[in-house]
Design a protein around this motif. Sequence first.
Motif, PDB file in Angstrom:
ATOM      1  N   ASP A 170      56.508  22.235  85.620  1.00 27.19           N
ATOM      2  CA  ASP A 170      56.534  22.719  87.006  1.00 27.19           C
ATOM      3  C   ASP A 170      55.140  22.684  87.623  1.00 27.19           C
ATOM      4  O   ASP A 170      54.993  22.759  88.845  1.00 27.19           O
ATOM      5  CB  ASP A 170      57.067  24.161  87.057  1.00 27.19           C
ATOM      6  CG  ASP A 170      58.540  24.241  86.674  1.00 27.19           C
ATOM      7  OD1 ASP A 170      59.229  23.211  86.764  1.00 27.19           O
ATOM      8  OD2 ASP A 170      58.983  25.333  86.273  1.00 27.19           O
ATOM      9  N   LEU A 171      54.122  22.568  86.773  1.00 25.04           N
ATOM     10  CA  LEU A 171      52.741  22.533  87.237  1.00 25.04           C
ATOM     11  C   LEU A 171      52.289  21.126  87.615  1.00 25.04           C
ATOM     12  O   LEU A 171      51.165  20.939  88.070  1.00 25.04           O
ATOM     13  CB  LEU A 171      51.810  23.085  86.150  1.00 25.04           C
ATOM     14  CG  LEU A 171      52.044  24.545  85.745  1.00 25.04           C
ATOM     15  CD1 LEU A 171      51.226  24.888  84.502  1.00 25.04           C
ATOM     16  CD2 LEU A 171      51.680  25.479  86.889  1.00 25.04           C
ATOM     17  N   ALA A 172      53.149  20.140  87.419  1.00 26.56           N
ATOM     18  CA  ALA A 172      52.789  18.759  87.731  1.00 26.56           C
ATOM     19  C   ALA A 172      52.463  18.619  89.218  1.00 26.56           C
ATOM     20  O   ALA A 172      53.056  19.271  90.070  1.00 26.56           O
ATOM     21  CB  ALA A 172      53.928  17.815  87.356  1.00 26.56           C
ATOM     22  N   SER A 173      51.480  17.770  89.515  1.00 30.38           N
ATOM     23  CA  SER A 173      51.072  17.538  90.896  1.00 30.38           C
ATOM     24  C   SER A 173      50.661  16.085  91.058  1.00 30.38           C
ATOM     25  O   SER A 173      50.446  15.371  90.073  1.00 30.38           O
ATOM     26  CB  SER A 173      49.900  18.448  91.275  1.00 30.38           C
ATOM     27  OG  SER A 173      48.731  18.071  90.568  1.00 30.38           O
ATOM     28  N   ASN A 174      50.526  15.652  92.306  1.00 30.64           N
ATOM     29  CA  ASN A 174      50.084  14.277  92.554  1.00 30.64           C
ATOM     30  C   ASN A 174      48.678  14.044  92.014  1.00 30.64           C
ATOM     31  O   ASN A 174      48.366  12.976  91.478  1.00 30.64           O
ATOM     32  CB  ASN A 174      50.124  13.981  94.059  1.00 30.64           C
ATOM     33  CG  ASN A 174      51.538  13.867  94.591  1.00 30.64           C
ATOM     34  OD1 ASN A 174      52.453  13.554  93.839  1.00 30.64           O
ATOM     35  ND2 ASN A 174      51.724  14.145  95.872  1.00 30.64           N
ATOM     36  N   SER A 175      47.810  15.051  92.158  1.00 23.93           N
ATOM     37  CA  SER A 175      46.450  14.922  91.661  1.00 23.93           C
ATOM     38  C   SER A 175      46.422  14.774  90.147  1.00 23.93           C
ATOM     39  O   SER A 175      45.715  13.921  89.598  1.00 23.93           O
ATOM     40  CB  SER A 175      45.620  16.148  92.084  1.00 23.93           C
ATOM     41  OG  SER A 175      44.318  16.078  91.546  1.00 23.93           O
ATOM     42  N   ILE A 176      47.197  15.599  89.452  1.00 31.17           N
ATOM     43  CA  ILE A 176      47.272  15.498  87.999  1.00 31.17           C
ATOM     44  C   ILE A 176      47.833  14.141  87.596  1.00 31.17           C
ATOM     45  O   ILE A 176      47.322  13.480  86.683  1.00 31.17           O
ATOM     46  CB  ILE A 176      48.136  16.631  87.418  1.00 31.17           C
ATOM     47  CG1 ILE A 176      47.405  17.963  87.545  1.00 31.17           C
ATOM     48  CG2 ILE A 176      48.487  16.360  85.949  1.00 31.17           C
ATOM     49  CD1 ILE A 176      48.218  19.158  87.107  1.00 31.17           C
ATOM     50  N   GLY A 177      48.881  13.698  88.295  1.00 34.93           N
ATOM     51  CA  GLY A 177      49.483  12.411  87.977  1.00 34.93           C
ATOM     52  C   GLY A 177      48.503  11.259  88.118  1.00 34.93           C
ATOM     53  O   GLY A 177      48.461  10.355  87.270  1.00 34.93           O
ATOM     54  N   GLU A 178      47.693  11.283  89.157  1.00 29.60           N
ATOM     55  CA  GLU A 178      46.717  10.220  89.355  1.00 29.60           C
ATOM     56  C   GLU A 178      45.663  10.222  88.248  1.00 29.60           C
ATOM     57  O   GLU A 178      45.299   9.163  87.721  1.00 29.60           O
ATOM     58  CB  GLU A 178      46.045  10.368  90.716  1.00 29.60           C
ATOM     59  CG  GLU A 178      45.073   9.244  91.030  1.00 29.60           C
ATOM     60  CD  GLU A 178      44.604   9.259  92.470  1.00 29.60           C
ATOM     61  OE1 GLU A 178      43.761   8.410  92.836  1.00 29.60           O
ATOM     62  OE2 GLU A 178      45.096  10.103  93.250  1.00 29.60           O
ATOM     63  N   SER A 179      45.182  11.415  87.876  1.00 32.47           N
ATOM     64  CA  SER A 179      44.187  11.507  86.806  1.00 32.47           C
ATOM     65  C   SER A 179      44.770  11.044  85.475  1.00 32.47           C
ATOM     66  O   SER A 179      44.097  10.341  84.696  1.00 32.47           O
ATOM     67  CB  SER A 179      43.677  12.946  86.677  1.00 32.47           C
ATOM     68  OG  SER A 179      42.946  13.335  87.823  1.00 32.47           O
ATOM     69  N   LEU A 180      46.002  11.416  85.195  1.00 34.68           N
ATOM     70  CA  LEU A 180      46.619  11.033  83.925  1.00 34.68           C
ATOM     71  C   LEU A 180      46.929   9.539  83.878  1.00 34.68           C
ATOM     72  O   LEU A 180      46.875   8.922  82.803  1.00 34.68           O
ATOM     73  CB  LEU A 180      47.893  11.851  83.686  1.00 34.68           C
ATOM     74  CG  LEU A 180      47.671  13.353  83.475  1.00 34.68           C
ATOM     75  CD1 LEU A 180      48.998  14.057  83.238  1.00 34.68           C
ATOM     76  CD2 LEU A 180      46.722  13.611  82.299  1.00 34.68           C
ATOM     77  N   ALA A 181      47.255   8.945  85.013  1.00 33.76           N
ATOM     78  CA  ALA A 181      47.457   7.498  85.047  1.00 33.76           C
ATOM     79  C   ALA A 181      46.153   6.784  84.702  1.00 33.76           C
ATOM     80  O   ALA A 181      46.138   5.813  83.919  1.00 33.76           O
ATOM     81  CB  ALA A 181      47.951   7.072  86.424  1.00 33.76           C
ATOM     82  N   GLN A 182      45.041   7.267  85.252  1.00 33.66           N
ATOM     83  CA  GLN A 182      43.738   6.685  84.917  1.00 33.66           C
ATOM     84  C   GLN A 182      43.404   6.909  83.445  1.00 33.66           C
ATOM     85  O   GLN A 182      42.809   6.049  82.790  1.00 33.66           O
ATOM     86  CB  GLN A 182      42.656   7.293  85.805  1.00 33.66           C
ATOM     87  CG  GLN A 182      42.798   6.928  87.274  1.00 33.66           C
ATOM     88  CD  GLN A 182      41.704   7.536  88.132  1.00 33.66           C
ATOM     89  OE1 GLN A 182      40.547   7.577  87.750  1.00 33.66           O
ATOM     90  NE2 GLN A 182      42.079   8.017  89.307  1.00 33.66           N
TER      91      GLN A 182
END
Length: 345
Positions: free
Chosen positions: A237-249
Amino acid sequence: MQFVAHGPDIPDALLQAHEAGRVVFFYGAGISYPAGLPGFEGLVRQLYERVGERQDDIEQESFKAKQFDRTLGHFESRVQGGERFRHGRVLLASHLIALFRVDRPWTETHLLPLFDWDRSSVEAKAAWEGFLWSPKLYRPLLIALKSQFISTANHYKSLGEHSRQFAAILTHAALEPVEDYSPDDFQAAIGALPQHGLNEVARALSQALESAADQREDYWRNRVQPFWHRVWPKSRDLASNSIGESLAQLCIAAGSEFPTALSAVVDWLRPIEHPQYVVHLLEESGQCGRCPDAALRLLDAILSDETWALSEPGQCLDAIAQAMPGLRQDHRYKRLAEYARRRGS
């Protein structure tokens, strides 16, 4: 490593032992002055200059005798708790590691209590802001400051513009073995961070892996992967667009561990509002050709029909199809290829 031109070349093994607290370096003036570092006397002079305070008779006597610990001890007892001299304590906090190395007992008695939020939230905020001007990891200090360090996660918002530095140093501390700290300690601290703090942890995690350069695969296996399983929060539930972008990198930075890293974090990925940079990194990394199935999985997770780049996705899809032609029939490939066709990619 040489700290000054023509100075001694200190072996990496000694530097690592020093960071672990197993070796103490004593720097003479021939090293500290050319490196631009103030001596203990210089730090004391700076303190009085910054706070605009004169030494009293006792402080003058101890200072002339070069008993600088006594000088600071008397000064601290004279002004402790006074708002007028708080910026002086902030200055001392900004030199915390240097003072801890030079005189640990004095620092533990007079400075470390300032970082305790239960003692005074005002003083703790000022002390942490001073330290976070230029934070560095020093294991012996982290051990001595453990309770204050971990509890600061509960006061993340109070740190204001310095909160990002705290999230970064907390992440790096969790990535490296530190005596007296357990994964549960870091999990509790990171779990206490607000959304902005967790976003910054993800960013710091990605940057740490990218900085590992040629050792990135080992760093993933020995540092980031254990962090992910033992420390990172479990609630998606803590997932966010910012986290997703960092994890993709992060996945792209993992080198040959790209598929493993992607499998670990994929449930936290979300479509990125401005994915051009991430897609460019993926195309430049060559992963589309080396790991076509994983590359397609990443693209499908981060690209929606509304937001993605106009050029690199088509190039990535071409590389994927060339490496594994059968993926052309995959529903994810068809969706992305159709959208790329309609957008002229």
